[in-house]
Write a protein that holds these residues in place. Structure first.
Motif, PDB file in Angstrom:
ATOM      1  N   GLY A 298     -65.447  86.775 126.277  1.00  0.00           N
ATOM      2  CA  GLY A 298     -64.602  85.639 126.649  1.00  0.00           C
ATOM      3  C   GLY A 298     -63.595  85.320 125.543  1.00  0.00           C
ATOM      4  N   SER A 299     -64.098  85.277 124.302  1.00  0.00           N
ATOM      5  CA  SER A 299     -63.218  85.001 123.165  1.00  0.00           C
ATOM      6  C   SER A 299     -62.230  86.132 122.983  1.00  0.00           C
TER       7      SER A 299
ATOM      8  N   LEU B 241     -71.467  89.431 123.513  1.00  0.00           N
ATOM      9  CA  LEU B 241     -71.214  88.013 123.765  1.00  0.00           C
ATOM     10  C   LEU B 241     -69.760  87.644 123.502  1.00  0.00           C
TER      11      LEU B 241
ATOM     12  N   VAL C 107     -63.436  80.699 128.327  1.00  0.00           N
ATOM     13  CA  VAL C 107     -64.687  80.093 127.861  1.00  0.00           C
ATOM     14  C   VAL C 107     -65.820  80.403 128.850  1.00  0.00           C
ATOM     15  N   LEU C 108     -66.931  80.821 128.341  1.00  0.00           N
ATOM     16  CA  LEU C 108     -68.139  81.150 129.120  1.00  0.00           C
ATOM     17  C   LEU C 108     -67.992  82.395 130.005  1.00  0.00           C
ATOM     18  N   TRP C 109     -66.901  83.134 129.837  1.00  0.00           N
ATOM     19  CA  TRP C 109     -66.807  84.377 130.605  1.00  0.00           C
ATOM     20  C   TRP C 109     -67.943  85.327 130.260  1.00  0.00           C
ATOM     21  N   GLU C 110     -68.336  85.350 128.982  1.00  0.00           N
ATOM     22  CA  GLU C 110     -69.413  86.279 128.594  1.00  0.00           C
ATOM     23  C   GLU C 110     -70.678  85.994 129.392  1.00  0.00           C
ATOM     24  N   LEU C 111     -70.971  84.701 129.569  1.00  0.00           N
ATOM     25  CA  LEU C 111     -72.193  84.371 130.308  1.00  0.00           C
ATOM     26  C   LEU C 111     -72.051  84.748 131.776  1.00  0.00           C
ATOM     27  N   GLU C 112     -70.870  84.512 132.343  1.00  0.00           N
ATOM     28  CA  GLU C 112     -70.693  84.874 133.751  1.00  0.00           C
ATOM     29  C   GLU C 112     -70.768  86.388 133.937  1.00  0.00           C
TER      30      GLU C 112
ATOM     31  N   SER D  10     -59.225  77.177 125.259  1.00  0.00           N
ATOM     32  CA  SER D  10     -60.180  77.101 126.366  1.00  0.00           C
ATOM     33  C   SER D  10     -60.061  78.283 127.323  1.00  0.00           C
TER      34      SER D  10
ATOM     35  N   GLY E  76     -72.170  75.046 137.844  1.00  0.00           N
ATOM     36  CA  GLY E  76     -73.003  75.705 136.827  1.00  0.00           C
ATOM     37  C   GLY E  76     -74.467  75.669 137.201  1.00  0.00           C
TER      38      GLY E  76
ATOM     39  N   ARG F  61     -62.434  83.494 118.931  1.00  0.00           N
ATOM     40  CA  ARG F  61     -62.154  82.177 119.485  1.00  0.00           C
ATOM     41  C   ARG F  61     -61.319  81.365 118.494  1.00  0.00           C
TER      42      ARG F  61
END
Lengths: 338, 507
Positions: free
Chosen positions: A80-81, A77, A261-266, A258, A314, A149
Motif C-alpha cells: 500500500g505504501s 506488508l 492505506v490498508l491495501w496490503e491488508l486487503e 492516505s 471493514g 509511507r
C-alpha cells in the motif's frame, strides 16, 4: 484404531474438503451477488458491475503478486505504501517533465516506465533484504512500509500531490475509457491474472515457489536457487504494484499520505479468502481473483443498501476473512465427525 | 532356553503383544519381561518392531491385542508419558530436555517444589546435587543444558527419571551418539542403577556393547519374537545371525570386482568445510565407496560441501578430471553429481505434495518445453519411476507423507535418479525401512555401479557398508582416519578407525 472403512471415509472427507476449497470462493461470490440483487436489483446493472470490476482491479492486481510472495512462504506488508510512494514520484516527475516533453503521451509513458522501474526496484529491495540479509519478511516489509509511507508524505509536504491538469487530460483514458465494453483497468486485471495463473501453475518457477513455501530445506536440496526465486516473488509483487498504480493515478490525478492505506491488508485478505495458505506451499491465482472480487462486492453492496451502515464495511470484510479461513481448515469435516 | 527359574519376579511384562498400524501389522504376539536390577537388551534390525515394542511398554502406543502386566497385574498404561507416574520411563533418542533451562529446572519440570507459593530453589538444587553425586556426574544443578555434552545430557535424562522413582528405564539407542569413553562412563552409571534395583531396557545396534552390558537379550525380527536368552550364552555373531535370520548373502547382491584401473571421476584434495578437516579421497567410475564413522564424524558434511549445500573453506575438487570451484547444487547436478539426503522427511520430500511434483522437482529443467512444464512428460516419468523403483502406492494422487518409509525412500531415490547422475551420493540409504525394501535398494545400488555409475554410500549401519561397498573410507571428528579394501572391510577394523583406536597416515 484405523480400519479399512475408516480409511476410505477419511479419504472421501479429504476429497470433499479439497473440492470445497476450490469452489468455495466462487460459491461465496455467487451468494454475495444474489444477496446484492435481492437487496437492490440495480446491483446487476451494467454500470454497477463495470464499476465493481474496475474497483477490484487495484486490489486484484496487487493480490496476484501477493499470491506469489505468500505461496513461497513470504509476506509483503509494504504494498500500500509502495503504491502511494510510486504514485507520488510519478506525479512529480510527470509534472516536471512538461517543460521539456510537453503534456502529451511521451510524458505519460515516462511516468509509467518510471513506475515499473520503481516497483521492480522496491520489490528487489524487499526480496534481497529478506534473502541475503536473512531478516524475516514481516520485519523487512514492516520497515519499508513505514519508509515508503513517510516518503510520500514528505514529497507532498504533508498535503496532496496533484497531477498537472493537461497531463490529466492525456492520461485520463487509461482509467476511464473502455475497450470492447470493458474499462481499461479491467483488461489490465485480466491480463495480470492470466499471466499470474500461467506462471504459478504451468512453469518451473511456479513449481519452485510452491516447493519453497512447502519446505525450504527440501527446495534447497532439490537444486533450487531459493534466494533467487524468493527475491523474484517480491519483484513480481513490486511489478504488480506498479501496474495497479499506473491505472490508479489517472483516477484521482493525485497522491497523498492516505493513498493506498490498508491495501496490503486487503491484498493479503484476497489471497487468503481465495484459498492460498498463509504459511506458504499452496497458492491459487484464480482464488485470489475471486477473493478480490468478494471484498469489493461487500463494499459495493453496503453502498447500495441501508440495511448495514457503510461504515461497517471493514467489519463485514473482517468477518468474511475469518469465516473463509475457518471453512478452509482442511480438517474441519474430520474434526466434526470425531 | 536358559531362563533362570530363581530370578526375581518381573516388574513389567508384555504378554503376547500384537500391534497393527492401520492394515499394516508390526508386531506379532511378542512377549518380553523386565526384572528389577537387570539390563535387558532389545535387538533387531530397523523395522523389526523394537521402537513399537518400547512405545507399548511405556504406554505411548496401545497394543492391538495382548496385555501389559505391571507387578503381575494387568494394567492399561496411561498414554503420552503418563506411565512415568507408575515408574516406567522411556528416554527418547532425541532427548527431551529444555535446552535453555538449567539441569535443576529440567529435572523438576512440571513438579517443582514450592514453599509459600514460590519455587523452593534451594531444596530442588540440593536434591538434584544429591542425585548427581550418586550417579557420579560432575556437573552443577545450575548448568544450562545447552552447555552440556550429549553424554551429560543423557545422564540428566536418567537423573530426571530416577528422581521420579523410575523402576523401569527404557532407553532407545542411548550409546548411538556417544564416543567410546563416554560409553564407558555411561555403562558405569548403568551398573549403579542396576544395583539400586532399576530394570533397564536397552536398545542398541552395537552388538559388542550388548554383550558387555546386558544380562538378557531379546531378539526381534520382522515383528516376531525370536528368542530371549542370557547374554552369556550369546556371541555378537550369534546375535547378528538371529537378527537377520538368514545368510547375509541373501540380503546383499553379489559384488562385481571393483575395476582398479577405471578412470577417476571425483578427486577431492584437502577439503575443509564446517566440521570437515583436510579431507582427501577419490572415486572411480563404477565404484561403490562406503563412508563409515560415528554420527557427527563429518561424513555428511563432506558431501554437502562438495555438492554446494555448505560452504567450502579450502581444498580442490576435480570432477571427471576437471577442476571445479565451489558449485551450486544446480551446477553439481548439471555436471552429473547428485546428493540424496538421509533426512527424507525434512530435506528430501515435500510431504504435503503428491508424487509427481516430488519426483520431478530435482530435475525440473528437463521437463520444461516452451517455458512451460510438460505435464505429460512428468506423468510418463512418474509411471516409469513407479515401475523401475517398485514404488507401491494405493493411489497415484496420494500425498507423499502418507506413503510408508520404504516407498518414500524409493521415491526419493527415483527423484535423484531422474537427472541421470554419473555420481550419486546416498546418505543412509536404508534408514528406517523394512528388510525387503532394503534388499531392493542394495540391488539397485549394485546395478547402478554395474552400469558405470559411481556410488558413495554413507551409512551408520555397519553390515550394509560391509555388504555392498568395494572400498570404505572411515571418518572421525572431521578427518579421514582410514581407507579399507578387500578383506580389511570388517566390523572390527571399521570400528577401530571410527573410534580413533587406529589411524592411517595418509599421504
Amino acid at each position: 484404531m484405523m480400519t479399512a472403512s475408516d480409511d476410505t471415509a477419511a479419504k472421501s472427507a479429504k476429497r470433499s474438503s479439497i473440492d470445497f476449497k476450490t469452489i468455495g470462493p466462487a460459491v461465496a461470490l455467487l451468494i454475495l451477488c444474489i444477496i446484492g440483487f435481492l437487496l437492490n436489483p440495480a446491483f446487476i446493472s451494467e454500470g454497477n458491475l463495470t464499476n465493481l470490476l474496475t474497483r477490484s482491479a487495484f486490489i486484484g492486481i496487487i493480490a496476484v503478486g501477493a499470491t506469489f510472495v505468500i505461496t513461497a512462504g513470504g509476506i509483503d506488508l509494504s504494498v500500500g505504501s509502495m503504491a502511494a510512494a510510486i504514485s507520488g514520484v510519478m506525479i512529480i516527475i510527470m509534472n516536471n517533465a512538461i517543460e521539456t516533453m510537453g503534456s502529451g503521451v511521451p510524458t505519460v509513458l515516462l511516468g509509467c516506465g518510471l513506475a515499473i522501474v520503481l516497483g521492480i526496484g522496491a520489490g528487489w529491495v524487499n526480496g534481497t533484504l529478506t534473502t541475503k540479509g536473512k531478516i524475516e519478511a514481516f520485519i523487512v516489509t514492516l520497515g519499508t512500509m513505514g519508509i515508503y509511507r513517510s516518503l510520500v508524505t514528505y514529497f507532498a509536504d504533508g498535503g496532496t500531490l496533484s497531477l498537472n491538469f493537461d497531463i490529466r487530460g492525456t492520461y485520463r483514458p487509461v482509467y476511464y475509457d473502455t475497450f470492447l465494453g470493458l474499462p481499461f483497468p479491467v483488461w489490465v486485471f485480466i491480463a495480470v491474472a492470466i499471466c499470474g495463473w500461467l506462471l504459478l501453475n504451468r512453469t518451473a518457477f511456479g513449481r519452485y515457489c510452491t516447493a519453497i513455501g512447502s519446505n525450504e530445506a527440501v527446495a534447497r536440496y532439490s537444486a533450487i536457487n531459493v534466494d533467487r526465486v524468493k527475491t523474484l516473488t517480491y519483484v513480481i509483487q513490486g511489478l504488480c504494484v506498479s501496474f495497479a498504480t499506473i491505472i490508479y493515478v489517472p483516477r484521482l490525478g493525485s497522491a497523498s499520505a492516505s493513498t493506498g492505506v490498508l491495501w496490503e491488508l486487503e491484498a493479503i485478505a484476497a489471497v487468503i479468502i481465495g484459498g492460498t495458505v498463509l504459511k506458504g506451499g499452496y497458492g491459487r491465482v484464480g482464488g485470489t481473483i475471486l477473493g478480490a472480487l468478494i471484498l469489493t462486492t461487500i463494499g459495493n453492496i453496503l453502498n447500495f443498501t441501508d440495511v448495514i451502515s457503510n461504515y461497517l464495511n471493514g467489519t463485514m470484510q473482517g468477518l468474511i476473512i475469518i469465516v473463509a479461513v475457518f471453512l478452509q481448515r482442511s480438517d474441519w469435516k474430520l474434526g466434526k465427525s470425531k | 532356553m536358559s531362563v533362570d527359574t530363581t530370578a526375581p519376579a518381573a516388574v513389567i511384562e508384555a504378554v503376547n503383544i500384537s500391534k497393527s498400524f492401520g492394515p499394516v501389522p508390526v508386531l506379532f504376539s511378542v512377549s518380553m519381561d523386565v526384572r528389577p536390577g537387570e539390563v535387558h537388551a532389545l535387538i533387531g534390525e530397523n523395522g523389526a518392531g523394537k521402537s513399537t515394542l518400547m512405545k507399548i511398554l511405556s504406554g505411548f502406543h496401545d497394543p492391538t491385542s495382548g496385555q501389559i502386566r505391571l507387578d503381575g497385574k494387568q494394567t492399561d498404561l496411561p498414554p503420552n508419558g503418563g506411565a512415568e507416574k507408575l515408574g516406567v520411563v522411556l528416554i527418547h533418542q532425541e532427548l527431551n530436555l529444555a535446552e535453555q533451562m538449567t539441569v535443576e529446572e529440567n529435572v523438576f519440570l512440571g513438579r517443582e517444589l514450592k514453599s509459600n507459593g514460590f519455587l523452593d530453589k534451594a531444596a530442588m538444587q540440593a536434591t538434584v546435587r544429591k542425585y548427581l553425586d550418586e550417579i557420579g556426574l560432575h556437573i552443577s544443578p545450575t548448568d544450562r543444558i545447552s552447555d552440556l555434552t550429549i553424554a551429560q545430557k543423557q545422564m540428566v535424562e536418567i537423573v530426571k527419571a530416577v528422581s521420579r522413582n523410575a523402576r523401569i528405564l527404557i532407553m532407545d539407542e542411548p550409546t548411538a551418539v556417544l564416543t567410546e569413553e563416554e560409553t564407558q562412563v555411561f555403562f558405569r552409571q548403568v551398573e549403579k542403577l542396576k544395583e539400586s534395583g532399576v530394570g533397564i531396557v536397552f536398545v542398541s545396534h552395537k552388538l559388542n556393547e550388548v554383550k558387555e552390558i546386558a544380562d538378557r537379550v531379546t531378539i526381534l525380527r520382522d515383528g516376531q519374537w525370536i528368542d530371549t536368552r542370557a547374554s552369556s550364552d550369546l556371541t555378537p555373531d550369534m546375535m547378528a545371525q538371529m537378527m537377520v535370520g538368514r545368510e547375509l548373502s541373501d540380503l546383499y547382491p553379489p559384488m562385481d570386482e571393483a575395476d582398479v584401473d577405471a578412470e577417476l571421476v571425483l578427486e577431492v584434495q584437502n577439503l575443509c568445510a564446517p566440521s570437515v578437516n583436510n579431507v582427501s579421497f577419490s572415486l572411480r567410475k563404477g565404484e561403490i565407496l562406503g563412508f563409515s564413522g560415528l554420527i557427527g564424524s563429518g561424513r555428511t558434511a563432506v558431501f554437502e560441501a562438495i555438492c554446494g549445500l555448505a560452504p567450502i573453506e579450502a581444498g580442490t575438487i576435480r570432477l571427471f578430471g576437471r577442476d571445479t570451484g565451489p558449485m551450486t547444487v544446480a551446477e553439481a547436478r548439471d555436471l552429473g553429481l547428485a546428493y540424496l539426503t538421509k533426512d527424507r522427511k525434512e530435506k528430501g520430500l515435500l510431504l504435503d505434495k503428491k508424487m509427481r511434483p516430488n519426483l520431478t522437482l530435482f530435475a525440473l529443467p528437463k521437463f520444461v518445453r516452451n517455458f512451460g512444464l510438460d505435464s505429460k512428460a512428468e506423468e510418463d516419468a512418474l509411471n516409469r519411476a513407479i515401475r523401475r523403483f517398485d514404488v507401491r502406492a494405493r493411489d497415484k494422487e496420494i500425498t507423499v507423507g502418507k506413503l510408508s518409509g520404504g516407498n518414500q525412500q524409493k521415491l526419493l531415490l527415483a527423484k535423484i535418479m531422474e537427472c541421470d547422475p554419473k555420481i550419486v551420493i546416498i546418505d543412509e540409504p536404508t534408514r528406517g525401512i523394512d528388510v525387503g525394501t532394503k534388499q531392493q535398494i542394495y540391488h539397485f545400488i549394485a546395478a547402478l555401479a554395474a552400469e558405470g555409475v559411481s556410488v558413495v554410500v554413507i551409512s551408520s549401519e555397519m553390515p550394509e557398508i560391509i555388504g555392498i561397498c568395494h572400498r570404505v573410507v572411515v571418518m572421525r571428528e572431521g578427518h579421514i582416519t582410514g581407507v579399507l579394501t578387500g578383506d580389511h572391510i570388517n566390523e572390527n577394523e571399521i570400528m577401530r578407525y571410527a573410534a580413533g583406536l587406529k589411524r592411517e597416515e595418509l599421504h
